[in-house]
Design a protein around this motif. Structure first.
Motif, PDB file in Angstrom:
ATOM      1  N   HIS A  93       0.837  -1.208   0.000  1.00  0.00           N
ATOM      2  CA  HIS A  93       0.000   0.000   0.000  1.00  0.00           C
ATOM      3  C   HIS A  93       0.873   1.261   0.000  1.00  0.00           C
ATOM      4  O   HIS A  93       0.581   2.222  -0.715  1.00  0.00           O
ATOM      5  CB  HIS A  93      -0.933  -0.011   1.212  1.00  0.00           C
ATOM      6  CG  HIS A  93      -1.815   1.180   1.287  1.00  0.00           C
ATOM      7  ND1 HIS A  93      -2.949   1.300   0.524  1.00  0.00           N
ATOM      8  CD2 HIS A  93      -1.725   2.313   2.008  1.00  0.00           C
ATOM      9  CE1 HIS A  93      -3.525   2.458   0.780  1.00  0.00           C
ATOM     10  NE2 HIS A  93      -2.798   3.094   1.680  1.00  0.00           N
ATOM     11  N   GLY A 133       2.245   2.617  -3.361  1.00  0.00           N
ATOM     12  CA  GLY A 133       1.366   3.315  -4.297  1.00  0.00           C
ATOM     13  C   GLY A 133       0.945   2.435  -5.459  1.00  0.00           C
ATOM     14  O   GLY A 133       1.061   1.211  -5.427  1.00  0.00           O
ATOM     15  N   TRP A 134       0.430   3.091  -6.505  1.00  0.00           N
ATOM     16  CA  TRP A 134      -0.072   2.405  -7.678  1.00  0.00           C
ATOM     17  C   TRP A 134       1.078   1.778  -8.449  1.00  0.00           C
ATOM     18  O   TRP A 134       2.117   2.402  -8.536  1.00  0.00           O
ATOM     19  CB  TRP A 134      -0.822   3.413  -8.549  1.00  0.00           C
ATOM     20  CG  TRP A 134      -1.413   2.808  -9.774  1.00  0.00           C
ATOM     21  CD1 TRP A 134      -0.890   2.856 -11.023  1.00  0.00           C
ATOM     22  CD2 TRP A 134      -2.591   2.048  -9.869  1.00  0.00           C
ATOM     23  NE1 TRP A 134      -1.673   2.166 -11.885  1.00  0.00           N
ATOM     24  CE2 TRP A 134      -2.739   1.656 -11.193  1.00  0.00           C
ATOM     25  CE3 TRP A 134      -3.550   1.629  -8.945  1.00  0.00           C
ATOM     26  CZ2 TRP A 134      -3.800   0.877 -11.634  1.00  0.00           C
ATOM     27  CZ3 TRP A 134      -4.601   0.868  -9.387  1.00  0.00           C
ATOM     28  CH2 TRP A 134      -4.710   0.507 -10.718  1.00  0.00           C
ATOM     29  N   PRO A 135       1.004   0.603  -9.004  1.00  0.00           N
ATOM     30  CA  PRO A 135      -0.126  -0.335  -9.035  1.00  0.00           C
ATOM     31  C   PRO A 135      -0.120  -1.324  -7.879  1.00  0.00           C
ATOM     32  O   PRO A 135      -0.989  -2.185  -7.797  1.00  0.00           O
ATOM     33  CB  PRO A 135       0.081  -1.073 -10.355  1.00  0.00           C
ATOM     34  CG  PRO A 135       1.564  -1.172 -10.479  1.00  0.00           C
ATOM     35  CD  PRO A 135       2.088   0.136  -9.893  1.00  0.00           C
ATOM     36  N   TRP A 136       0.845  -1.201  -6.968  1.00  0.00           N
ATOM     37  CA  TRP A 136       1.022  -2.174  -5.889  1.00  0.00           C
ATOM     38  C   TRP A 136      -0.147  -2.177  -4.912  1.00  0.00           C
ATOM     39  O   TRP A 136      -0.408  -3.189  -4.268  1.00  0.00           O
ATOM     40  CB  TRP A 136       2.354  -1.931  -5.181  1.00  0.00           C
ATOM     41  CG  TRP A 136       3.454  -1.795  -6.179  1.00  0.00           C
ATOM     42  CD1 TRP A 136       4.160  -0.658  -6.467  1.00  0.00           C
ATOM     43  CD2 TRP A 136       3.934  -2.787  -7.086  1.00  0.00           C
ATOM     44  NE1 TRP A 136       5.057  -0.894  -7.482  1.00  0.00           N
ATOM     45  CE2 TRP A 136       4.931  -2.202  -7.879  1.00  0.00           C
ATOM     46  CE3 TRP A 136       3.617  -4.125  -7.308  1.00  0.00           C
ATOM     47  CZ2 TRP A 136       5.611  -2.897  -8.861  1.00  0.00           C
ATOM     48  CZ3 TRP A 136       4.291  -4.818  -8.292  1.00  0.00           C
ATOM     49  CH2 TRP A 136       5.278  -4.206  -9.041  1.00  0.00           C
ATOM     50  N   ARG A 137      -0.858  -1.059  -4.816  1.00  0.00           N
ATOM     51  CA  ARG A 137      -2.015  -1.004  -3.915  1.00  0.00           C
ATOM     52  C   ARG A 137      -3.120  -1.969  -4.311  1.00  0.00           C
ATOM     53  O   ARG A 137      -3.986  -2.280  -3.525  1.00  0.00           O
ATOM     54  CB  ARG A 137      -2.582   0.411  -3.865  1.00  0.00           C
ATOM     55  CG  ARG A 137      -1.763   1.311  -3.002  1.00  0.00           C
ATOM     56  CD  ARG A 137      -2.420   2.632  -2.801  1.00  0.00           C
ATOM     57  NE  ARG A 137      -1.586   3.432  -1.925  1.00  0.00           N
ATOM     58  CZ  ARG A 137      -1.799   4.680  -1.662  1.00  0.00           C
ATOM     59  NH1 ARG A 137      -2.831   5.304  -2.205  1.00  0.00           N
ATOM     60  NH2 ARG A 137      -1.004   5.339  -0.850  1.00  0.00           N
ATOM     61  N   LEU A 138      -3.102  -2.437  -5.537  1.00  0.00           N
ATOM     62  CA  LEU A 138      -4.110  -3.401  -5.974  1.00  0.00           C
ATOM     63  C   LEU A 138      -4.060  -4.690  -5.146  1.00  0.00           C
ATOM     64  O   LEU A 138      -5.038  -5.441  -5.105  1.00  0.00           O
ATOM     65  CB  LEU A 138      -3.920  -3.733  -7.458  1.00  0.00           C
ATOM     66  CG  LEU A 138      -4.295  -2.627  -8.436  1.00  0.00           C
ATOM     67  CD1 LEU A 138      -3.918  -3.038  -9.854  1.00  0.00           C
ATOM     68  CD2 LEU A 138      -5.773  -2.307  -8.340  1.00  0.00           C
TER      69      LEU A 138
END
Length: 130
Positions: A75, A78-83
């Protein structure tokens, strides 16, 4: 935030290298469980180094382990890891045993270093006890 990891484990060291590459805001610091700072943080969280089956994430709000630690780390990237938070719908009693099974077999499947992971000079200040 401090990530406590097994610096002899090739999978764990690869995870730290991944975080060093993707942590653009440099929010994470690192402590290996083989060093005094890492051992102290593990002890404060009630974990034993000898039978460690998790990485530990220490934040100002507490200590997290297993998949909870992984999701919180991703988290922060950030994006895209928050998916990855989408996997949170899988209950912890299912997620965490799978995580621990992987952790128990990490040396056999991914290998083990004879010496601990050593960071590049540019990242050395992010490691406790280095």
């Amino acid at each position: 935030m401090i990530v406590v990891f097994d610096a002899e484990c090739l999978l764990c060291s690869a995870w730290v290298q991944f975080l060093l590459r993707h942590d653009k805001r440099r929010v994470f610091r690192f402590a290996s469980m083989q060093q005094a700072a890492g051992r102290r943080l593990l002890a404060e969280a009630g974990l034993e180094v000898d039978r460690l089956e998790t990485l530990l994430l220490v934040t100002e709000h507490g200590a997290y382990r297993y998949t909870s630690a992984i999701f919180r780390v991703l988290h922060q990237l950030g994006w895209p890891w928050r998916l990855a938070w989408m996997a949170w719908v899988v209950p912890a009693p299912i997620r965490d045993p799978l995580y621990r099974w992987l952790a128990r077999n990490r040396y056999r499947w991914f290998g083990r270093r004879a010496t601990c992971f050593v960071p590049d000079a540019g990242d050395a200040e992010r490691f406790l006890d280095e």
